[in-house]
Design a protein around this motif. Structure first.
Motif, PDB file in Angstrom:
ATOM      1  N   ALA A 128       0.858  -1.182   0.000  1.00  0.00           N
ATOM      2  CA  ALA A 128       0.000   0.000   0.000  1.00  0.00           C
ATOM      3  C   ALA A 128       0.897   1.236   0.000  1.00  0.00           C
ATOM      4  N   PRO A 129       0.408   2.401  -0.434  1.00  0.00           N
ATOM      5  CA  PRO A 129       1.208   3.624  -0.350  1.00  0.00           C
ATOM      6  C   PRO A 129       1.609   3.900   1.098  1.00  0.00           C
ATOM      7  N   SER A 130       2.868   4.285   1.284  1.00  0.00           N
ATOM      8  CA  SER A 130       3.404   4.503   2.630  1.00  0.00           C
ATOM      9  C   SER A 130       4.289   5.742   2.631  1.00  0.00           C
ATOM     10  N   GLY A 131       4.738   6.124   3.830  1.00  0.00           N
ATOM     11  CA  GLY A 131       5.696   7.209   3.962  1.00  0.00           C
ATOM     12  C   GLY A 131       5.128   8.446   4.619  1.00  0.00           C
ATOM     13  N   ASN A 132       6.031   9.340   5.044  1.00  0.00           N
ATOM     14  CA  ASN A 132       5.663  10.556   5.769  1.00  0.00           C
ATOM     15  C   ASN A 132       6.048  11.836   5.039  1.00  0.00           C
ATOM     16  N   PHE A 133       6.505  11.707   3.792  1.00  0.00           N
ATOM     17  CA  PHE A 133       6.966  12.881   3.048  1.00  0.00           C
ATOM     18  C   PHE A 133       5.778  13.517   2.321  1.00  0.00           C
ATOM     19  N   GLU A 134       4.900  14.099   3.089  1.00  0.00           N
ATOM     20  CA  GLU A 134       3.714  14.724   2.515  1.00  0.00           C
ATOM     21  C   GLU A 134       3.367  15.975   3.299  1.00  0.00           C
ATOM     22  N   TYR A 135       2.657  16.872   2.656  1.00  0.00           N
ATOM     23  CA  TYR A 135       2.305  18.141   3.273  1.00  0.00           C
ATOM     24  C   TYR A 135       1.238  17.943   4.338  1.00  0.00           C
ATOM     25  N   GLN A 136       1.472  18.551   5.519  1.00  0.00           N
ATOM     26  CA  GLN A 136       0.518  18.502   6.620  1.00  0.00           C
ATOM     27  C   GLN A 136       0.267  19.934   7.088  1.00  0.00           C
ATOM     28  N   PRO A 137      -0.933  20.480   6.863  1.00  0.00           N
ATOM     29  CA  PRO A 137      -1.181  21.889   7.193  1.00  0.00           C
ATOM     30  C   PRO A 137      -1.025  22.228   8.676  1.00  0.00           C
ATOM     31  N   LEU A 138      -1.201  21.237   9.563  1.00  0.00           N
ATOM     32  CA  LEU A 138      -1.033  21.513  10.990  1.00  0.00           C
ATOM     33  C   LEU A 138       0.436  21.653  11.384  1.00  0.00           C
ATOM     34  N   ARG A 139       1.328  21.125  10.557  1.00  0.00           N
ATOM     35  CA  ARG A 139       2.759  21.154  10.868  1.00  0.00           C
ATOM     36  C   ARG A 139       3.526  22.096   9.949  1.00  0.00           C
ATOM     37  N   ASP A 140       3.210  22.063   8.667  1.00  0.00           N
ATOM     38  CA  ASP A 140       4.012  22.762   7.671  1.00  0.00           C
ATOM     39  C   ASP A 140       3.467  24.156   7.379  1.00  0.00           C
ATOM     40  N   ALA A 141       4.357  25.043   6.946  1.00  0.00           N
ATOM     41  CA  ALA A 141       3.952  26.387   6.551  1.00  0.00           C
ATOM     42  C   ALA A 141       3.181  26.339   5.239  1.00  0.00           C
ATOM     43  N   SER A 142       2.425  27.386   4.971  1.00  0.00           N
ATOM     44  CA  SER A 142       1.600  27.409   3.758  1.00  0.00           C
ATOM     45  C   SER A 142       2.430  27.620   2.503  1.00  0.00           C
ATOM     46  N   LYS A 143       3.679  28.033   2.670  1.00  0.00           N
ATOM     47  CA  LYS A 143       4.595  28.192   1.545  1.00  0.00           C
ATOM     48  C   LYS A 143       5.758  27.222   1.729  1.00  0.00           C
ATOM     49  N   VAL A 144       6.059  26.450   0.688  1.00  0.00           N
ATOM     50  CA  VAL A 144       7.070  25.401   0.766  1.00  0.00           C
ATOM     51  C   VAL A 144       8.121  25.627  -0.322  1.00  0.00           C
ATOM     52  N   ILE A 145       9.382  25.510   0.079  1.00  0.00           N
ATOM     53  CA  ILE A 145      10.494  25.487  -0.872  1.00  0.00           C
ATOM     54  C   ILE A 145      10.914  24.031  -1.022  1.00  0.00           C
ATOM     55  N   GLY A 146      10.788  23.486  -2.213  1.00  0.00           N
ATOM     56  CA  GLY A 146      11.202  22.111  -2.465  1.00  0.00           C
ATOM     57  C   GLY A 146      12.602  22.066  -3.033  1.00  0.00           C
ATOM     58  N   LEU A 147      13.429  21.180  -2.512  1.00  0.00           N
ATOM     59  CA  LEU A 147      14.791  20.980  -3.010  1.00  0.00           C
ATOM     60  C   LEU A 147      14.870  19.574  -3.585  1.00  0.00           C
ATOM     61  N   ALA A 148      15.083  19.469  -4.894  1.00  0.00           N
ATOM     62  CA  ALA A 148      15.103  18.169  -5.559  1.00  0.00           C
ATOM     63  C   ALA A 148      16.396  18.014  -6.336  1.00  0.00           C
ATOM     64  N   GLY A 149      16.867  16.788  -6.405  1.00  0.00           N
ATOM     65  CA  GLY A 149      18.045  16.474  -7.190  1.00  0.00           C
ATOM     66  C   GLY A 149      17.832  15.190  -7.957  1.00  0.00           C
ATOM     67  N   GLY A 150      18.071  15.203  -9.266  1.00  0.00           N
ATOM     68  CA  GLY A 150      17.956  13.994 -10.078  1.00  0.00           C
ATOM     69  C   GLY A 150      16.582  13.385 -10.012  1.00  0.00           C
ATOM     70  N   SER A 151      16.528  12.069  -9.736  1.00  0.00           N
ATOM     71  CA  SER A 151      15.235  11.375  -9.671  1.00  0.00           C
ATOM     72  C   SER A 151      14.466  11.718  -8.401  1.00  0.00           C
ATOM     73  N   GLY A 152      15.040  12.556  -7.524  1.00  0.00           N
ATOM     74  CA  GLY A 152      14.303  13.052  -6.358  1.00  0.00           C
ATOM     75  C   GLY A 152      13.159  13.976  -6.737  1.00  0.00           C
ATOM     76  N   ILE A 153      12.983  14.204  -8.039  1.00  0.00           N
ATOM     77  CA  ILE A 153      11.879  15.026  -8.516  1.00  0.00           C
ATOM     78  C   ILE A 153      10.538  14.311  -8.371  1.00  0.00           C
TER      79      ILE A 153
END
Length: 401
Positions: free
Chosen positions: A148-173
């Motif tokens: 099943a889909p898993s993981g914690n790398f997702e936006y959570q409005p109660l924790r994260d700011a409303s503006k996000v800077i994403g840093l990606a490299g290679g296949s990390g896109i």
């Protein structure tokens, strides 16, 4: 609202209590024959396994392909589990009789899962057992088994700011592509500015797709950061690496912002040092899982005088075996190379699925992969996927599921 609550009188509820008691006394003492919707929903969202097949293969780069996966009703999967943007799937594959698991971020939009589609984008890794197998063997019609889909790398409005800077490299896109699509589809509500590091224009993955998403919504923007000194820069691109100064350039002015990172381990080591300069609260920095860790002996805190090989005595469901392996491999890798299946999902120390009891011996855990709880340290529990043996070990491992 506060005044309305204070004006309520308990006397108004007394007739309700009497009416409820009457219904209880006159009702039939039979449990209604109704479907358990909670269990049905849980099973739909969190299946133990999903049986899929490849419906399309797209060549993204000489060493990278995207695989479109759809349900395989002939093996019992009729619908795909829904997911939040940023989740991953664990792929279960047997290679030469050896069960292998690896986690790959879902690059498609969450809304695509409702149409019966997942997409995994996989880049070849030098010496990578499963990535090389998949790129060499998966084709249209190939049978695939995933979690099943898993993981914690997702936006959570109660924790994260409303503006996000994403840093990606290679296949990390890949998880950011899913997030950007979710924003454009209206499934997520935050602003994402993506700083995407590549060597040159030719190595940028999903360039057309990212530009198309940016044209659909003002809440998503992509800035390409190209490291080759002599490569041509497209309009709006930056040259060099993703530094603290570059992050600050695209960050909002006087309001909080979150930083999400996903890329190779070398990028994390560099980016984390840059982020220290910004003085962000820890809750505003989100890392996607590392993936498998390699070369622990290159870490500055790795101890000296560690033997080249060790023996591991492992008990799995009352069956005990003793095997040997290299201290350059994780405990999980050593066991798998000796034909011992270990329950695994993320292979990064985060999910705890491989949680095992270390009875004797010492292990090294890279600092950035130390997700164990205080109780794990107290009672001698480890995550074999990111624990590297320093001595001979004795441990109990749960049965692989």
């Amino acid at each position: 609202m506060a005044s309305s609550i204070k004006s309520l009188s308990m006397k108004k509820f007394l007739p309700m209590q009497k009416a409820r008691q009457t219904r209880f006394e006159t009702g039939a003492a039979v449990i209604p024959d109704a479907p358990d919707h909670a269990k049905e929903l849980a099973k739909a969202l969190h299946p133990k396994r999903q049986f899929l097949k490849v419906s399309a293969v797209t060549q993204r780069a000489p060493d990278c392909k995207s695989f479109t996966l759809v349900p395989d009703p002939s093996r019992g999967t009729n619908n795909l589990a829904f997911f939040g943007a940023g989740k991953y799937l664990t792929v279960f594959q047997e290679i030469s009789g050896l069960p292998i698991t690896r986690a790959y971020s879902i690059s498609s939009s969450p809304s695509d899962s409702l149409k019966g589609i997942y997409e995994l984008t996989i880049k070849r890794v030098d010496g990578g057992l499963l990535s090389n197998y998949i790129l060499n063997n998966w084709e249209v019609g190939s049978e695939v088994e995933v979690s099943a889909p898993s993981g914690n790398f997702e936006y959570q409005p109660l924790r994260d700011a409303s503006k996000v800077i994403g840093l990606a490299g290679g296949s990390g896109i890949t998880p950011f592509l899913s997030m950007a699509n979710a924003i454009a589809d209206g499934d997520e509500d935050f602003e994402l500015t993506l700083l995407y590091g590549s060597r040159n224009q030719e190595s940028i993955l999903f360039r057309k797709e990212l530009d198309a998403i940016a044209a659909r919504t003002p809440k998503f923007r992509v800035v390409h950061v190209l490291s080759d000194a002599d490569c041509e820069l497209p309009d709006g691109a930056e040259r060099g690496f993703i530094t603290a100064e570059l992050i600050q350039k695209y960050a909002p002015g006087n309001e909080p912002f979150s930083v999400f990172l996903c890329g190779p381990q070398q990028m994390y080591a560099f980016a984390d040092k840059q982020l220290e300069k910004l003085g962000l609260e820890r809750k505003y920095i989100r890392h996607e899982m590392f993936g498998e860790f390699h070369d622990p002996k290159q870490q500055p805190d790795y101890p000296s005088d560690v033997p080249e090989t060790v023996s591991i005595t492992v008990t799995v469901q009352d069956v005990t075996k003793t095997v040997t392996g290299s201290t350059s491999d994780s405990v999980m890798q050593i066991l798998e190379k000796n034909g011992i299946a270990v329950p695994a999902r993320c292979r990064s120390g985060e999910c705890g699925f491989c949680h095992s009891h270390l009875l004797s011996g010492k292990v090294y855990v890279p600092e950035n992969m130390e997700y164990r709880r205080m109780a794990d340290h107290k009672f001698g529990c480890i995550h074999p996927c990111c624990s590297f043996p320093l001595t001979d070990l004795t441990l109990n491992v749960p049965t692989a599921k």
